[in-house]
Design an enzyme around this catalytic site. Structure first.
Site, PDB file in Angstrom:
ATOM      1  N   HIS A 307      21.833  12.131  -7.168  1.00 61.67           N
ATOM      2  CA  HIS A 307      20.597  12.884  -7.352  1.00 61.67           C
ATOM      3  C   HIS A 307      20.785  14.294  -6.835  1.00 61.67           C
ATOM      4  CE1 HIS A 307      16.375  13.989  -7.378  1.00 61.67           C
ATOM      5  NE2 HIS A 307      16.232  13.015  -8.253  1.00 61.67           N
ATOM      6  N   ASP A 364      16.008   5.807 -11.577  1.00 62.32           N
ATOM      7  CA  ASP A 364      16.222   5.278 -12.912  1.00 62.32           C
ATOM      8  C   ASP A 364      17.188   4.111 -12.971  1.00 62.32           C
ATOM      9  OD1 ASP A 364      14.450   6.797 -14.283  1.00 62.32           O
ATOM     10  OD2 ASP A 364      15.807   8.489 -14.475  1.00 62.32           O
TER      11      ASP A 364
HETATM   12  N1  CMC Z   1      29.010   9.056 -11.314  1.00 62.81           N
HETATM   13  C1  CMC Z   1      30.224   9.507 -10.896  1.00 62.81           C
HETATM   14  N2  CMC Z   1      30.413  10.668 -10.228  1.00 62.81           N
HETATM   15  C2  CMC Z   1      29.321  11.392  -9.973  1.00 62.81           C
HETATM   16  C3  CMC Z   1      28.033  10.993 -10.366  1.00 62.81           C
HETATM   17  C4  CMC Z   1      27.904   9.773 -11.062  1.00 62.81           C
HETATM   18  N3  CMC Z   1      26.707   9.339 -11.459  1.00 62.81           N
HETATM   19  N4  CMC Z   1      27.119  11.915  -9.987  1.00 62.81           N
HETATM   20  C5  CMC Z   1      27.826  12.890  -9.361  1.00 62.81           C
HETATM   21  N5  CMC Z   1      29.143  12.571  -9.343  1.00 62.81           N
HETATM   22  C6  CMC Z   1      30.234  13.324  -8.706  1.00 62.81           C
HETATM   23  C7  CMC Z   1      30.615  14.550  -9.516  1.00 62.81           C
HETATM   24  O1  CMC Z   1      31.642  14.257 -10.430  1.00 62.81           O
HETATM   25  C8  CMC Z   1      31.042  15.500  -8.437  1.00 62.81           C
HETATM   26  O2  CMC Z   1      32.312  15.110  -8.002  1.00 62.81           O
HETATM   27  P1  CMC Z   1      33.361  16.245  -7.449  1.00 62.81           P
HETATM   28  O3  CMC Z   1      32.721  16.809  -6.230  1.00 62.81           O
HETATM   29  O4  CMC Z   1      34.608  15.464  -7.178  1.00 62.81           O
HETATM   30  O5  CMC Z   1      33.519  17.241  -8.579  1.00 62.81           O
HETATM   31  C9  CMC Z   1      30.087  15.202  -7.282  1.00 62.81           C
HETATM   32  O6  CMC Z   1      29.710  13.814  -7.475  1.00 62.81           O
HETATM   33  C10 CMC Z   1      28.828  16.066  -7.286  1.00 62.81           C
HETATM   34  O7  CMC Z   1      28.263  16.012  -8.588  1.00 62.81           O
HETATM   35  P2  CMC Z   1      27.282  17.103  -9.176  1.00 62.81           P
HETATM   36  O8  CMC Z   1      27.145  16.887 -10.650  1.00 62.81           O
HETATM   37  O9  CMC Z   1      27.691  18.448  -8.699  1.00 62.81           O
HETATM   38  O10 CMC Z   1      25.943  16.693  -8.420  1.00 62.81           O
HETATM   39  P3  CMC Z   1      24.537  17.217  -8.723  1.00 62.81           P
HETATM   40  O11 CMC Z   1      23.768  16.994  -7.475  1.00 62.81           O
HETATM   41  O12 CMC Z   1      24.551  18.570  -9.329  1.00 62.81           O
HETATM   42  O13 CMC Z   1      24.057  16.222  -9.909  1.00 62.81           O
HETATM   43  C11 CMC Z   1      23.065  14.435 -11.078  1.00 62.81           C
HETATM   44  C12 CMC Z   1      23.069  15.287  -9.801  1.00 62.81           C
HETATM   45  C13 CMC Z   1      21.814  13.527 -11.059  1.00 62.81           C
HETATM   46  C14 CMC Z   1      22.990  15.335 -12.330  1.00 62.81           C
HETATM   47  C15 CMC Z   1      24.364  13.603 -11.129  1.00 62.81           C
HETATM   48  O14 CMC Z   1      24.472  12.822  -9.951  1.00 62.81           O
HETATM   49  C16 CMC Z   1      24.448  12.712 -12.368  1.00 62.81           C
HETATM   50  O15 CMC Z   1      24.917  13.157 -13.412  1.00 62.81           O
HETATM   51  N6  CMC Z   1      24.002  11.412 -12.264  1.00 62.81           N
HETATM   52  C17 CMC Z   1      23.961  10.535 -13.397  1.00 62.81           C
HETATM   53  C18 CMC Z   1      22.739  10.849 -14.246  1.00 62.81           C
HETATM   54  C19 CMC Z   1      21.460  10.354 -13.622  1.00 62.81           C
HETATM   55  O16 CMC Z   1      21.354   9.235 -13.138  1.00 62.81           O
HETATM   56  N7  CMC Z   1      20.416  11.201 -13.690  1.00 62.81           N
HETATM   57  C20 CMC Z   1      19.072  10.840 -13.211  1.00 62.81           C
HETATM   58  C21 CMC Z   1      18.614  11.682 -12.081  1.00 62.81           C
HETATM   59  S1  CMC Z   1      17.167  10.923 -11.319  1.00 62.81           S
HETATM   60  C22 CMC Z   1      15.917  11.091 -12.468  1.00 62.81           C
HETATM   61  C23 CMC Z   1      15.379  12.458 -12.514  1.00 62.81           C
HETATM   62  O17 CMC Z   1      14.820  12.919 -11.497  1.00 62.81           O
HETATM   63  O18 CMC Z   1      15.466  13.097 -13.577  1.00 62.81           O
END
Ligand code: CMC
Length: 428
Positions: A307, A364
């Site tokens: 998240h 989710d």
């Molecule tokens: N599975 C595997 N690796 C992940 C995941 C995941 N679900 N989420 C983040 N990472 C890794 C990412 O690859 C990165 O690794 P590294 O540091 O080695 O490059 C690190 O964790 C940080 O990721 P980020 O994308 O920079 O993190 P963020 O805080 O910008 O992204 C997120 C948050 C929700 C977009 C992301 O965690 C994600 O894509 N999750 C899956 C989609 C999801 O479940 N979304 C629903 C969010 S909750 C509902 C809402 O409020 O909309």
């Protein structure tokens, strides 16, 4: 004395005010930075940028706190109803008994939609995604209520637009589904509460009795409460930024629906079920899929994990996990993907990759399992999220208007070509 931050650029120092919120959160006010230094701040994705002061929702991602207008999400999910929470978010206080009754009656008075909207619906092919249909029908409201185009009308007139969209969204959502399955639409039944009316419009078939199961209606009501607001997330920021141009409430909400659609935001709930189904079809080897999620050469991510702001746990996920167990139990539903989900969660919580990156199940991860048990098809999951998020979007739009916030207009650092003369085609 108010605190100040100091920024040093070359030999020069500049003082910037620090703004403090009611929960002690602090932000450096950089509003005058460019005027005095010619320099802007750069923050792609706004990960570290506050766009507004807001009195609606407080969340602390480190401590896993989420409160609407000061009331904890746990308290509201346990004791309140979605309609009461909508009132709380939009008007700032929990309603008196009379105010709540008036609010409910007002909403029931506006659940019908203009018959011509059915013609718009009929223009969509049956394979149209219900999110696209929903956002289009919400935009279409501007044509049926042209007075709503002016967001600077009196408070009562703006309130009527608010009541109308709250009342009509369940009708639109259910009709988007009916269009998809090719069934005739059902009209609202105003004897029923908000969620029961929606369920009846979704599932009642011609010439068949339909009784709303209170277990299903209550579970839906709780899910909507959990999704009702989440401060300045992608779709809410979209609603505020569109509204900041003085576009109408309906145009702003429609933009929010489109922003919610993507798989990294509201679209994650359907992506989770698709992922769990794929894992099941593939033999249920959760370890294999965990490795894929960690492999940087593989685009696969564990949907429903991670998240933007919760870096310890998502308080909504805790409530939902318990609700998933309760609802499936009460409805007597056995869903093998629930076991896969629990297995994945267990593994991820003890896996170094996920621990290091503070990746936990989000709201989710389990919501799709409940929606499925309630009979809601996968591509309607994000529509359900939109239905829940609607009061939050309205509250945020209203706050932005009432604070008379300026038009949203970020800056950029240009990294393209420097000035160059036009070259005629034969000389290229
Ligand atoms: N599975 C595997 N690796 C992940 C995941 C995941 N679900 N989420 C983040 N990472 C890794 C990412 O690859 C990165 O690794 P590294 O540091 O080695 O490059 C690190 O964790 C940080 O990721 P980020 O994308 O920079 O993190 P963020 O805080 O910008 O992204 C997120 C948050 C929700 C977009 C992301 O965690 C994600 O894509 N999750 C899956 C989609 C999801 O479940 N979304 C629903 C969010 S909750 C509902 C809402 O409020 O909309």
């Amino acid at each position: 004395m108010a605190q100040k931050a100091e920024i040093k650029i070359g030999e020069n120092s500049y003082e910037l005010p620090i703004v403090e919120g009611s929960e002690g959160e602090q932000g450096i006010d950089i509003g005058k930075l460019r005027g005095s230094t010619g320099i802007i701040t750069l923050d792609p994705g706004f990960k570290n940028t506050g766009s507004t002061k807001s009195a609606i929702t407080f969340l602390n991602g480190e401590k896993g706190i989420l409160r609407y207008r000061g009331y904890s999400i746990e308290d509201l999910a346990e004791n309140s109803t979605f309609i009461e929470v909508a009132y709380l978010l939009i008007y700032g206080e929990l309603p008196s008994v009379d105010a709540l009754n008036t609010f409910k009656t007002d909403i029931k008075t506006h659940t019908l939609v203009h018959e011509d909207i059915k013609k718009i619906l009929e223009g969509f092919p049956s394979n149209a995604h219900p999110m696209g249909v929903l956002s289009s029908l919400v935009t279409a409201l501007t044509a049926f209520y042209p007075e709503s185009l002016d967001p600077n009308r009196s408070g009562d007139e703006v309130n009527l637009s608010i009541i109308r969209i709250l009342a009509k969204m369940p009708t639109f959502a259910a009709w988007a589904y009916k269009n998809e399955v090719g069934h005739p639409v059902n009209y609202p039944d105003n004897r029923l509460d908000y969620c029961s009316n929606f369920l009846k419009m979704m599932f009642a078939l011609p010439a068949e009795e339909y009784e709303v199961d209170p277990v299903v209606a209550n579970a839906l009501d709780k899910l909507l409460i959990l999704h009702a607001d989440h401060e300045q997330n992608c779709s809410t920021s979209t609603v505020r930024i569109v509204g900041s141009s003085q576009a109408s409430l309906y145009a702003s909400i429609s933009a929010g629906i489109n922003a919610l659609w993507g798989p990294l935001h509201g679209g994650a709930n359907s992506a989770v079920i698709e992922m769990l189904e794929n894992i099941k079809k593939d033999g249920g080897d959760t370890k294999k899929w965990m490795s894929k999620a960690k492999d940087k050469d593989d685009p696969f991510r564990l949907m429903g994990f991670g998240h933007r702001v919760y870096k310890n746990f998502d308080p909504r996920a805790k409530i939902i996990k318990k609700a998933a167990d309760d609802v499936l139990d009460k409805l007597g539903v056995q869903d093998p993907v629930l076991d896969i989900a629990k297995g994945l969660e267990q593994e991820a919580l003890s896996d170094q990759y996920f621990v290091d990156r503070k990746l936990y199940p989000n709201v989710d991860f389990y919501s799709g399992i409940i929606y499925r048990a309630l009979g809601i098809p996968v591509d309607m999951f994000t529509v359900m999220f939109a239905l829940g998020r609607l009061p939050g979007w309205i509250a945020q739009w209203k706050e932005m208007r009432e604070n008379n916030e300026p038009i949203g207009r970020p800056r950029q650092i240009y990294v393209g070509e420097n000035a160059r003369p036009y070259v005629s085609p034969e000389d290229r």
